[in-house]
Design an enzyme around this catalytic site. Sequence first.
Site, PDB file in Angstrom:
ATOM      1  N   SER A   1       5.265   3.052  -1.785  1.00  0.00           N
ATOM      2  CA  SER A   1       5.535   1.617  -1.846  1.00  0.00           C
ATOM      3  C   SER A   1       6.990   1.323  -2.211  1.00  0.00           C
ATOM      4  O   SER A   1       7.908   1.734  -1.506  1.00  0.00           O
ATOM      5  CB  SER A   1       4.559   0.972  -2.832  1.00  0.00           C
ATOM      6  OG  SER A   1       4.598  -0.428  -2.752  1.00  0.00           O
TER       7      SER A   1
ATOM      8  N   ASP B   1      -0.779  -2.633   6.174  1.00  0.00           N
ATOM      9  CA  ASP B   1      -1.699  -1.874   5.315  1.00  0.00           C
ATOM     10  C   ASP B   1      -2.355  -2.758   4.255  1.00  0.00           C
ATOM     11  O   ASP B   1      -2.880  -2.269   3.260  1.00  0.00           O
ATOM     12  CB  ASP B   1      -0.979  -0.692   4.664  1.00  0.00           C
ATOM     13  CG  ASP B   1       0.102  -1.094   3.659  1.00  0.00           C
ATOM     14  OD1 ASP B   1       0.242  -2.314   3.384  1.00  0.00           O
ATOM     15  OD2 ASP B   1       0.793  -0.202   3.141  1.00  0.00           O
TER      16      ASP B   1
ATOM     17  N   HIS C   1      -2.935  -0.005   1.440  1.00  0.00           N
ATOM     18  CA  HIS C   1      -1.712   0.280   0.686  1.00  0.00           C
ATOM     19  C   HIS C   1      -1.940   1.203  -0.511  1.00  0.00           C
ATOM     20  O   HIS C   1      -1.096   2.052  -0.814  1.00  0.00           O
ATOM     21  CB  HIS C   1      -1.096  -1.038   0.208  1.00  0.00           C
ATOM     22  CG  HIS C   1       0.282  -0.892  -0.338  1.00  0.00           C
ATOM     23  ND1 HIS C   1       1.365  -0.569   0.441  1.00  0.00           N
ATOM     24  CD2 HIS C   1       0.765  -1.014  -1.612  1.00  0.00           C
ATOM     25  CE1 HIS C   1       2.452  -0.511  -0.311  1.00  0.00           C
ATOM     26  NE2 HIS C   1       2.116  -0.774  -1.561  1.00  0.00           N
TER      27      HIS C   1
END
Length: 365
Positions: A149, A313, A345
């Site tokens: 991320s 995602d 995610h």
Amino acid sequence: MDAIINKPSSVHFYCQKTSDTYFNLWLNKELLLPLVIDCWIDNMRLYYNSTTRKTQNSPGVEIRIPGFGSSESVEWIDPSHATVGAYFVNIGNALVQNGYKRDVSIRGAPYDFRKAPNENQDWFIKLKHLVEETYTLNKNMSITFIVHSMGAPMTLLFLQMQTQEWKDQYIRRVISLAGAWGGSVKTIKCFAVGDDLGAFALSGKVLREEQITSPSLAWLLPSPLIWKPNEVMVRSLSRNYTMDQLEDFFKDIDYPDGWEMRKDTLSYVLNFTAPGVELHCLYGTGTNTVESLNYEKSFDLNGKPTLLYGDGDGTVNRRSLEACQHWKNQQKQPIFMREFPGADHMNILANLGVLDSIVKVLMYN
């Protein structure tokens, strides 16, 4: 994230004002409950100083990020090892099964995720020392970063700070999971109405009071390098807000500090030069991901918008996840892209296909 407090006041009579020792603040699920959440928000939120252009903690709150260098600190963000706090643990277990050792050949580099790169400069220095220490500890074996991320653009900035000679010696590759290379439209949604973190009992509107104070949220706004200037981000009955008009958006949600933090971090967004190391971009697709907000029944931004979705995602838009392909012709080191349909995610960190890919890259590449 740990805190020790000696606060002059509290938001409620039942909120703790002092502590003798550090206690776990993030992630502590016992603090993420109705009513108690107000105490957590008051301890967690930041205050922006428009003169210094930096943030500071709530008065009487001191926060530390424990465990730098330890794998524990990134495998679990809840030290009690509650399931909700599992982070890199599945990856750590897969590496151990293939001969890696925690705190020797598996290291962790946590940072204050509330803050953007301009307030995390010490972390970049510590990270370089950690890389060199781990390299020596493992008989001069070059390092693989496994990042997730926001960790992807943070690592990109770190690599941009280093000489190519240093990278050639110390860095073998980067494996990026769900990298938010070009930001995310979900950040606009957080500024507008907050995010409930997927917790049934929590309100996004309540959590917004803490979320919007994080400069990292402004840093991860959609990148003007990835989104076109005239793309509409927010619609209302009275007007639209395009990428080029986000300053107006922040004025109209009555949060000008958000735009100031955006200005503080924009130079890091626009510096999108290649990392200069081998890169593996692994990312999920096929999950509804916010593309824009539509206040279809409101002339202003005080109502609740309808969220319009696209591919991604669930948190990061597909175009941002795939932005690393832009470097394919900018560096000699190879860049590999792999899509994992249905991997959202967070779950990408435990996806069996992703774990298998990581192990294969490390063991056979």
